[in-house]
Scaffold this active site. Structure first.
Site, mmCIF file in Angstrom:
data_model
loop_
_atom_site.group_PDB
_atom_site.id
_atom_site.type_symbol
_atom_site.label_atom_id
_atom_site.label_comp_id
_atom_site.label_asym_id
_atom_site.label_seq_id
_atom_site.Cartn_x
_atom_site.Cartn_y
_atom_site.Cartn_z
ATOM 1 N N SER A 126 0.837 -1.203 0.000
ATOM 2 C CA SER A 126 0.000 0.000 0.000
ATOM 3 C C SER A 126 0.869 1.248 0.000
ATOM 4 O O SER A 126 1.990 1.242 0.522
ATOM 5 C CB SER A 126 -0.856 -0.036 1.268
ATOM 6 O OG SER A 126 -1.427 1.221 1.513
ATOM 7 N N TYR A 150 -1.801 -1.156 10.779
ATOM 8 C CA TYR A 150 -2.064 -1.717 9.443
ATOM 9 C C TYR A 150 -0.871 -1.466 8.522
ATOM 10 O O TYR A 150 -0.357 -2.373 7.869
ATOM 11 C CB TYR A 150 -3.331 -1.100 8.841
ATOM 12 C CG TYR A 150 -3.467 -1.361 7.355
ATOM 13 C CD1 TYR A 150 -3.770 -2.629 6.892
ATOM 14 C CD2 TYR A 150 -3.272 -0.335 6.422
ATOM 15 C CE1 TYR A 150 -3.872 -2.878 5.521
ATOM 16 C CE2 TYR A 150 -3.369 -0.576 5.058
ATOM 17 C CZ TYR A 150 -3.670 -1.847 4.611
ATOM 18 O OH TYR A 150 -3.758 -2.093 3.261
ATOM 19 N N LYS A 154 2.103 -4.077 6.577
ATOM 20 C CA LYS A 154 2.475 -4.097 5.155
ATOM 21 C C LYS A 154 3.985 -3.935 4.996
ATOM 22 O O LYS A 154 4.622 -4.636 4.212
ATOM 23 C CB LYS A 154 1.740 -2.986 4.390
ATOM 24 C CG LYS A 154 0.242 -3.210 4.283
ATOM 25 C CD LYS A 154 -0.059 -4.420 3.416
ATOM 26 C CE LYS A 154 -1.507 -4.818 3.431
ATOM 27 N NZ LYS A 154 -1.781 -6.093 2.768
#
Ligand code: NAD
Ligand code: UD1
Length: 340
Positions: A126, A150, A154
């Site tokens: 992302s 989050y 990643k």
């Protein structure tokens, strides 16, 4: 013989669109998804759209014994790893769930690659892995760093995969850093189907236009942007899906790891999107201006050149296509897949 791709999270928003692109490009798709954030109906519709079959297994990707069985039953050529939890706010509330799911699923797949000699993996990363101090457009050389669990999952998965390719020179990993995927397949048969109140802009707009939500709240109009509202790089989900087919071909042709942005390079503000949506679809999207949302940045958009150079891919669809297709999906499926 057609190459088989294991698609984890293949019933989800980006995964289902990518299954269509893969099947259309002549690949076979084996999907593992426990449906924690999706519906099996999405895969029925992928089959309906393409006239091809998807092999589906419903279980948690962290369950290595079950994964092992799938890899034994199928000669998997490549993996695309979409499965993961993705809500930024929820990751702040429940960090352990995010670290557990996103990292353990990736580790399990790494072990399967070694055990079953699968060379290629495409990872869903992302734009959130870029440190907030970078200037736009964000290029792959930017410094990395995150502001929520989050994002860290990643970035940690990217590092795990980079280390894996250092240790095992025969492997090939492509880290795709998505910007803001929106829209739906132009048939209106598959699309984004968030559970509960949407966090993201486009599903909130489509549900407001439908009357399921009273009005959109624009999160702040005092940013340093042309109209004061946040600017993002929105990318049509079908363009994004096609980027995965190109990434598979690229992975096949090389070894090592490489991070690549998938974005358009163009930024649109919240009010640009509202206006485009209203004009293209001839509907009203009532909105009010609210305070800024914690953690939001003023302007985020990609430097998209590397994807063009190394993958031979660039976004083809514009903001009107994105707004039109998102609305077609929502109108045809007012309650998402749950009506079926
Ligand atoms: P999604 O929630 O629609 O799809 C994810 C799928 O994975 C769901 O079908 C869910 O049921 C499944 N899943 C989750 N954990 C699982 C597990 N342990 N085992 C089996 N299945 C599991 O999300 P999406 O928008 O399609 O996103 C796909 C990937 O792309 C995610 O990894 C996400 O973090 C990443 N990503 C998404 C965006 C975005 O804006 N949508 C942006 C950047 C990156
Ligand atoms: C969010 C995530 C990001 C993730 C991306 C795609 C945060 C801080 N970031 O990005 O990590 O990769 O989703 O899933 O959550 N907006 C409104 N009103 C709304 C909803 C959104 O004004 O009801 C605005 C936002 O302030 C932002 C823009 O619309 O300026 C886009 O928001 P959103 O769709 O949530 O995506 P991001 O915040 O860019």
């Amino acid at each position: 013989m057609a190459k088989k791709v294991l698609v984890t999270g293949g019933a989800g928003y980006i995964g289902s669109h990518t299954c269509v692109s893969l099947l259309e490009a002549g690949y076979e798709a084996v999907v593992v998804d426990d449906l924690r954030n999706s519906d099996k109906e999405a895969l029925n519709r992928v089959e309906e759209l393409t006239g091809k079959k998807v092999d589906f297994y419903q279980f948690d990707v962290c369950d290595e014994a079950k994964l092992d069985k799938v890899f034994s039953e199928h000669k998997i050529n490549s993996i695309i790893h979409f499965a993961g939890l993705k809500a930024v706010g929820e990751s702040v509330e429940k960090p352990l769930e995010y670290y557990d799911n996103n990292i353990n699923s990736t580790l399990a797949l790494c072990r399967m690659m070694l055990k079953h000699k699968v060379k290629n993996l495409i990872f869903s990363s992302s734009a959130t892995v870029y440190d907030q101090k970078n200037e736009v457009p964000l290029s792959e050389e930017g410094t990395l760093g995150c502001s929520n669990p989050y994002g860290w999952t990643k970035l940690m998965c990217e590092q795990i995969l980079r280390d894996l390719t250092h240790a095992h020179k025969e492997l090939s990993v492509v880290l795709l850093r998505y910007f803001n995927p929106i829209g739906a397949h132009e048939s209106g048969i598959i699309g984004e189907d968030p559970t509960g109140i949407p966090n993201n802009l486009l599903p909130y707009i489509t549900q407001t236009a439908l009357g399921r939500r009273e009005q959109l709240t624009v999160h702040g109009n005092d940013y340093d942007t042309p109209d004061g509202t946040g600017v993002r790089d929105y990318i049509h989900v079908v363009d994004l899906a096609n980027g995965h087919v190109k990434a598979l071909q690229y992975a096949d042709s090389r070894t090592g790891s490489d991070a690549i942005n998938l974005g358009t390079g163009k930024g649109y503000s919240v009010l640009d999107i509202v206006k485009a949506f209203e004009e293209v679809n001839g509907v009203k999207v009532p909105y009010v201006i609210g305070p800024r949302r914690a953690g939001d940045l003023a302007t985020v958009y990609a430097a998209p050149q590397k994807a063009k150079e190394v993958l031979g891919w660039e976004a083809e669809k514009g903001i009107e296509d994105m707004c039109r297709d998102a609305w077609r999906w929502q109108k045809k499926n007012p309650q998402g897949y749950r009506n079926s």
